[in-house]
Design an enzyme around this catalytic site. Sequence first.
Site, PDB file in Angstrom:
ATOM      1  N   HIS A   1     -14.087  -0.123  -6.313  1.00 17.43           N
ATOM      2  CA  HIS A   1     -15.168   0.862  -6.439  1.00 17.43           C
ATOM      3  C   HIS A   1     -14.647   2.296  -6.562  1.00 17.43           C
ATOM      4  O   HIS A   1     -15.373   3.186  -6.975  1.00 17.43           O
ATOM      5  CB  HIS A   1     -16.137   0.756  -5.250  1.00 17.43           C
ATOM      6  CG  HIS A   1     -15.562   1.282  -3.970  1.00 17.43           C
ATOM      7  ND1 HIS A   1     -14.790   0.503  -3.139  1.00 17.43           N
ATOM      8  CD2 HIS A   1     -15.639   2.500  -3.402  1.00 17.43           C
ATOM      9  CE1 HIS A   1     -14.425   1.229  -2.101  1.00 17.43           C
ATOM     10  NE2 HIS A   1     -14.911   2.448  -2.237  1.00 17.43           N
TER      11      HIS A   1
ATOM     12  N   ASP B   1       0.851  -1.186   0.000  1.00 19.35           N
ATOM     13  CA  ASP B   1       0.000   0.000   0.000  1.00 19.35           C
ATOM     14  C   ASP B   1       0.887   1.236   0.000  1.00 19.35           C
ATOM     15  O   ASP B   1       2.114   1.138   0.118  1.00 19.35           O
ATOM     16  CB  ASP B   1      -0.908  -0.001   1.235  1.00 19.35           C
ATOM     17  CG  ASP B   1      -2.238   0.694   0.982  1.00 19.35           C
ATOM     18  OD1 ASP B   1      -2.260   1.712   0.249  1.00 19.35           O
ATOM     19  OD2 ASP B   1      -3.252   0.236   1.526  1.00 19.35           O
TER      20      ASP B   1
END
Length: 104
Positions: free
Chosen positions: A63, A15
């Site tokens: 999303h 990340d």
Amino acid sequence: MLCERYPELRTTVYDLEFVADIAARNVNDASLTDRITVTPGDFFEDASFPVGHDLHLFSMIMHDWDEERDQLLLRKSFEALDSGGAVLICELLVDDDKTGPVPA
């Protein structure tokens, strides 16, 4: 939590650097540094994902992006995963007023 539940599981958290820093502290606090590697990176900017894994988990990621960017992430996964690897996508889709899940 998955590593606590499954003692044979080995994983890498990949990340952004500021998130990786938080993850590294949490991994250390959980005494899981022998089973969880933390690798800072940017999945759009980096040429490829870390290799040597048999599963990529995208949790609450897809999303956020349009179809073109989602396809880029999935292509990078395909290229980085070990032969026979898999992708797991977890999304929580909420209704328009954000009071609950989308009805089935």
